[in-house]
Design an enzyme around this catalytic site. Structure first.
Site, mmCIF file in Angstrom:
data_model
loop_
_atom_site.group_PDB
_atom_site.id
_atom_site.type_symbol
_atom_site.label_atom_id
_atom_site.label_comp_id
_atom_site.label_asym_id
_atom_site.label_seq_id
_atom_site.Cartn_x
_atom_site.Cartn_y
_atom_site.Cartn_z
ATOM 1 N N GLY A 1 68.417 -76.731 -45.783
ATOM 2 C CA GLY A 1 69.788 -76.552 -45.302
ATOM 3 C C GLY A 1 70.039 -77.372 -44.070
ATOM 4 N N GLY B 1 73.043 -77.515 -40.668
ATOM 5 C CA GLY B 1 74.252 -76.914 -40.097
ATOM 6 C C GLY B 1 74.581 -77.584 -38.794
ATOM 7 N N PHE C 1 73.743 -77.033 -35.962
ATOM 8 C CA PHE C 1 72.721 -77.111 -34.930
ATOM 9 C C PHE C 1 71.505 -77.918 -35.340
ATOM 10 C CE2 PHE C 1 75.115 -73.260 -34.328
ATOM 11 C CZ PHE C 1 75.573 -73.452 -33.041
ATOM 12 N N GLY C 2 71.444 -78.294 -36.592
ATOM 13 C CA GLY C 2 70.295 -79.089 -36.993
ATOM 14 C C GLY C 2 69.913 -78.826 -38.430
ATOM 15 N N VAL D 1 67.291 -77.572 -41.476
ATOM 16 C CA VAL D 1 66.381 -76.457 -41.682
ATOM 17 C C VAL D 1 65.363 -76.822 -42.772
ATOM 18 C CG1 VAL D 1 66.231 -73.999 -42.160
ATOM 19 C CG2 VAL D 1 68.306 -74.928 -41.144
ATOM 20 N N LYS E 1 64.167 -74.506 -37.984
ATOM 21 C CA LYS E 1 65.404 -75.208 -37.671
ATOM 22 C C LYS E 1 65.100 -76.234 -36.599
ATOM 23 C CE LYS E 1 69.301 -73.305 -38.005
ATOM 24 N NZ LYS E 1 70.664 -72.838 -38.088
ATOM 25 N N ASP F 1 80.254 -68.419 -34.099
ATOM 26 C CA ASP F 1 80.305 -69.335 -35.237
ATOM 27 C C ASP F 1 79.994 -68.599 -36.529
ATOM 28 O OD1 ASP F 1 80.769 -71.725 -36.469
ATOM 29 O OD2 ASP F 1 78.771 -72.546 -36.096
#
Ligand SMILES: *[C@@H]1O[C@H](CO)[C@@H](O)[C@H](O)[C@H]1NC(C)=O
Ligand SMILES: *[C@@H]1O[C@H](CO)[C@@H](O)[C@H](O)[C@H]1NC(C)=O
Ligand SMILES: *[C@@H]1O[C@H](CO)[C@@H](O)[C@H](O)[C@H]1NC(C)=O
Ligand SMILES: *[C@@H]1O[C@H](CO)[C@@H](O)[C@H](O)[C@H]1NC(C)=O
Ligand SMILES: *[C@@H]1O[C@H](CO)[C@@H](O)[C@H](O)[C@H]1NC(C)=O
Ligand SMILES: *[C@@H]1O[C@H](CO)[C@@H](O)[C@H](O)[C@H]1NC(C)=O
Length: 932
Positions: free
Chosen positions: A614, A616, A618-619, A621, A635, A733
């Site tokens: 994944g 997102g 923030f970075g 995964v 992550k 978020d």
């Protein structure tokens, strides 16, 4: 008599006449009318001619003035509020026994406490829980109304059980009804709680009430959408009205003429409405009022049936107004004295095939049967007792002594019909005899009357067989100690010291009873003289010492156990696999530090970042498997997000302290070679987003009940962040890609605390609003003031996605001028068209519209433009739980239905909702499956 004098006399006469007229008219109104202006100071008469009196004799609570732009009536400029404690606060109203009354309480919050916390509390009529008042808008008047048969000379209305905010009340109105109005065969056991009283075809949004309605019932305008959320009006619905008088016939609970003079007619053959019935589902009384107010030709007819989804039996009977009334302009009132109705009522009147006109509807009234509480066993004895002390504050608490909460000086048993088990009136300045009422409390266990100035002798308590503890010390009691005390089987403590008692102490009272008789100078020891008494007192002192020693040692043991337990939990903490005290400087500052993984460990677990699962804001995964066999998600944060090593570590430590079953578990971090990584438990079923509109094939999309359960899980997690963490954590978020699903499809919230981490750790973005388009609270966007309510907004968007299976933002799906799920859903829901937004992937027989509506309406509250209008997460969570319950009940119902039944009910509900085109052609064939 001079002319001047004549003039004066006639003037005087006319004054007299005028004033008698005034007097009679006001007394006509006030006979059986009480209008209390809570918090008011002056009596006044309003523009309707109702006489309001202030409640300034009320002993409890405090008053407040409010101002509300939309409600400027004098009675709404003041209110009375009460402490949010465990007590109840009652108003007592005089009534006449065996008469029926309407009682109405209204509540306009107006932010009187400058707290903007919308209060939620209970009101009760006597011992009966009436309803829960939930304020959802500061400027809206909430109303509760009940019809009851008086069974005693007074009735009390009590506020209690504040769940949020402070209980308060704006007005309390009592209206006596006439004769057999609202008589029902259930009235000995049930009150009628009014859910809807609607004037159809109304000409304005104003209600019709006094003086048009001599009983001051409030007939709400059907133009006012807010009244019962009356929506989903069929195409072709026309409003008609007349000025001709309407013959009320012998109709008992007749609406006022003004209400009957307006109506709606279904020119296309149907009238449809959807409405919310507060208090339902349940059994109720529902009446409709019809009068022909259009001039039909001789050969025209108006015949129609009522169609309720799930209730085919009701469409059997045909309404033919003309046949029933024999002529136009006359009231006909068919109704059901006991009908089971849902919370969201969809109803339809459909013309029969042989009728030339469509249906007509002038008014309707629906009330729910509210079961009366029997009240506590000792209610009347306690009322008599309290009336002896009616000049004290505690003697005027009012209501039932035990229900819904006990008087401040009383303790009650917890039986459904409670008894008084303790009366505590120590040091209350009581004088006179010990009231004989106390001897009638057969459930009494503890009686505390010490420290008063009571005189006279001790009464006979032989009926109070449960009495254990009696405190009568420090009074001025005289006479002998009654032998009946000695016969109480359960008596363990008796304190009579410092009175003026005489005679002998019954010998049995000194065995097995802890007692004190000192300070009664004329009291003699019993038969065996001093020696025995000395022994007994000695023995009882011994017993007390023993008892104290036992208690102390018990307490020590408990303490020891507790200490052990605490030690054990901290031991558990320190031995938890991922908490490593020695690993970094963090552990010096904080008790349980985050586990610090080495880069080597991470690389090994993720096989050098092989499997990406994944990405997102923030970075990225990655999937990993540790040496211990635990599956993890790593992550890797965007490189330039975090400034200082120390800040990062601090935030991470904070994260590691948050544990909740509905939050993705944080396992540790790694900070090496300029890379920041966070390690979480691995969630097998990915994100909610994928399941709603992602890679998961349509036919495997999650069911409605599952969606509700996911919503509940997520709500729990968020609520924990808001209320269980100090300081509160705002997620910032929330979105469907941040709600993860485990092996069992239970949901957990992820990425909490990260926004803060990113914002605080990076100076150049610190003033930028973070969040995801489509989920972002518009108020936060404008004001940059972040509150928990910003998360509530995002959660509302998630609820809408769960209903619709649509993404929060879409260029195609929401029609021409709409990109945003909130606008799109609001438009449909406000129009009563929920079908228009339900995910087509949900099979129609897999959900109940009731639970759908419940969630849809809550979602719209969550996305209100201002944070203070939005509910808290715990309120949202409660509604989700309600919806789950409804859905489960409906599932049981659906499971138990025969095929024929479910087919016909699915059919009727489908043409009730949404499929408007079908309304035009109604024929008997549609009705056949229901006319079994
Ligand atoms: C108050 O009244 C105005 C105008 O009638 C309306 O726009 C507004 O929505 C009302 N506010 C509330 C809270 O009802
Ligand atoms: C209610 O009745 C009692 C007893 O008859 C009377 O003392 C009291 O003043 C009455 N209260 C009101 C508000 O009329
Ligand atoms: C108080 O209110 C809460 C929430 O509305 C409810 O769950 C609870 O049962 C109430 N307690 C009593 C004693 O009525
Ligand atoms: C109404 O009818 C139901 C079942 O048909 C019955 O159980 C109930 O006692 C009746 N009365 C009230 C007040 O609910
Ligand atoms: C009892 O009387 C004293 C003196 O009049 C007063 O100070 C005290 O508040 C009273 N106590 C109660 C409980 O009424
Ligand atoms: C005495 O107390 C016991 C236990 O507390 C109780 O079960 C029993 O009913 C009481 N006896 C009487 C006569 O009430």
């Amino acid at each position: 008599m001079s002319e001047q004098e004549m003039m004066r006399v006639s003037l005087l006469l006319s004054c007299l006449l005028a004033s008698t007229c005034l007097f009679t008219s006001s007394s006509a109104q006030s006979a059986g009318f009480v209008s209390l202006d809570c918090g008011g100071t002056e009596p006044f008469t309003d523009e309707l001619g109702l006489n309001w009196t202030p409640d300034d004799h009320h002993l409890f609570g405090a008053t407040a003035n409010i101002s509300s732009l939309n409600e400027t009536k004098t009675q709404y400029t003041t209110l009375r509020h009460f402490p949010a404690d465990s007590r109840k606060y009652c108003y007592t109203l005089n009534v006449t026994s065996r008469n029926r009354y309407l009682v109405r309480a209204t509540f306009l919050y107006g932010n009187f406490d400058s707290n903007n916390v919308y209060p939620k509390f209970d009101i009760s009529l006597g011992a009966t829980h009436w309803t829960t008042i939930v304020i959802s808008e500061a400027a809206t008047v909430e109303t509760a109304e009940l019809v009851f048969l008086a069974s005693s000379p007074s009735v009390s209305v009590c506020l209690s059980n504040a769940t949020t905010g402070q209980p308060f009340i704006s007005t309390l109105e009592l209206r006596q009804l006439n004769g057999s109005m609202y008589l029902t065969e259930f009235e000995d056991k049930f009150h009628l709680s009014v859910s809807a009283r609607i004037n159809f075809g109304a000409e304005t949004e104003d209600p019709v009430r006094y003086p048009d309605d001599p009983y001051d019932r409030i007939w709400e305008s059907d133009l006012l959408k807010k009244a019962n959320y009356l929506v989903d009006v069929a195409a072709g619905t026309m409003r008609v009205s007349t000025t001709s008088p309407i013959d009320n016939g012998a109709v008992m609970d007749k609406p006022p003429q003004k209400v009957m003079q307006t109506a709606v007619v279904g020119t296309n053959g149907s009238l449809t409405y959807r409405m919310n019935l507060e208090g339902f589902p349940g059994n109720g009384r529902a009446f409709t009022y019809f009068a022909e107010i259009e001039d039909l030709a001789e050969d025209e007819s108006r015949k129609f049936r009522l169609i309720l989804p799930d209730h085919p039996e009701y469409s059997k009977s045909i309404v033919d107004v003309k046949e029933n009334t024999q002529r136009a302009y006359k009231v006909y009132e068919p109704g059901y004295v006991n009908i089971t109705l849902p919370y969201v009522l969809n109803f339809r009147f459909a013309k029969t095939a042989d009728s030339s006109r469509g249906p007509i509807l002038n008014a309707m009234e629906i009330s729910k049967y509210l079961e009366k509480s029997g009240g506590s066993v000792d209610a009347s004895v306690m009322a008599d007792l309290a009336s002896l002390y009616s000049s004290t504050v505690w003697g005027q608490e009012g209501g039932d002594p035990c229900l819904p909460s006990p008087w401040s000086w009383v303790t009650c048993s917890s039986d459904p019909q409670p008894r008084v088990v303790a009366v505590k009136l120590s040091d209350m300045n009581l004088t006179g005899d010990i009231p004989s009422e106390l001897t009638q409390l057969t459930g009494l266990v503890e009686l505390l009357l010490d420290g008063n100035s009571l005189t006279g002798s001790i009464p006979d308590f032989s009926r109070c067989l449960n009495l254990k503890i009696i405190h009568l010390e420090n009074n001025r009691l005289t006479g002998k100690i009654p032998s009946s005390l000695a016969k109480l089987p359960n008596l363990t403590e008796l304190y009579l010291q410092n009175n003026l008692l005489t005679g002998k102490i019954p010998s049995s009272l000194t065995k097995n009873v802890i007692s004190n008789f000192t300070g009664n100078f004329n009291l003699k020891e019993s038969g065996d003289k001093g020696r025995k008494l000395g022994v007994i007192i000695g023995a009882s002192v011994g017993a007390i010492v023993l008892l104290i020693v036992t208690i102390i040692s018990l307490m020590c043991m408990c303490k020891l156990k507790e200490d052990n337990k605490m030690r054990k939990t901290s031991a558990e903490l320190t031995t938890r696999p991922h908490v490593q005290r020695a690993s970094s400087t963090l552990s010096e500052a904080h008790g349980d530090a985050a586990h610090c993984f080495t880069l080597y460990e991470i690389e090994e677990a993720t096989n050098k970042f092989e499997k990406r699962i994944g990405s997102g804001g923030f970075g990225i995964v990655y999937y990993g498997l540790t040496k211990e066999g635990k599956e993890i998600a790593v992550k890797v944060l965007g490189n330039n997000s975090y400034q200082g090593k120390r800040e990062f570590a601090n935030e991470v430590t904070l994260l590691s302290r948050i544990h909740h079953r509905n939050l993705v578990q944080f396992l540790g971090y790694c900070q090496e070679e300029g890379r920041n990584m966070l390690v979480y438990e691995f969630m097998h079923n990915g994100t909610l987003k994928e399941h709603l509109y992602g890679v998961v094939p349509r036919d495997r999309r999650i069911s409605w009940i599952k969606r509700l359960e996911i919503a509940e899980d997520a709500a729990r997690g968020i609520e924990y962040l808001h209320t269980g963490c100090v300081p509160a954590i705002i997620h910032r978020d929330l979105k469907t890609s941040n709600i993860l699903l485990d092996k069992h499809m239970r949901a957990k919230v992820s990425d909490f605390g990260l926004s803060k981490l990113a914002v605080d750790g990076t100076s150049h973005v610190s003033s930028i609003v973070r969040g995801t388009v489509g989920y972002l609270d518009p108020e936060y966007y404008i004001s940059q003031q972040l509150t928990e309510k910003s998360d509530v907004y995002s959660f509302g968007v998630i609820l809408l996605e769960l209903i619709s299976g649509q993404e929060a933002i879409s260029n195609e799906n929401f029609g021409a001028n709409c990109r945003n799920i909130v606008q799109w859903a609001k438009m449909h829901i406000d129009n009563g068209d929920i079908r228009g937004i339900i995910d087509p992937a949900l099979a129609e027989d897999d959900y109940s519209l009731q639970s759908m509506w419940k969630i849809a309406e809550k979602a719209l509250l969550c996305v209100k433009p201002h944070g203070n209008m939005r509910p808290s997460m715990s309120e949202v969570q409660k509604d989700i739980q309600d919806a789950i319950r409804m859905e489960k009940e409906a599932l049981v119902g659906r499971g138990g239905m025969s095929d024929e039944f479910s087919r016909s009910s699915a059919h009727s509900s489908s043409f009730n909702m949404g499929m408007r085109d079908n309304y035009v052609t109604i024929d008997e064939s549609v009705l056949t499956p229901t006319a079994r």
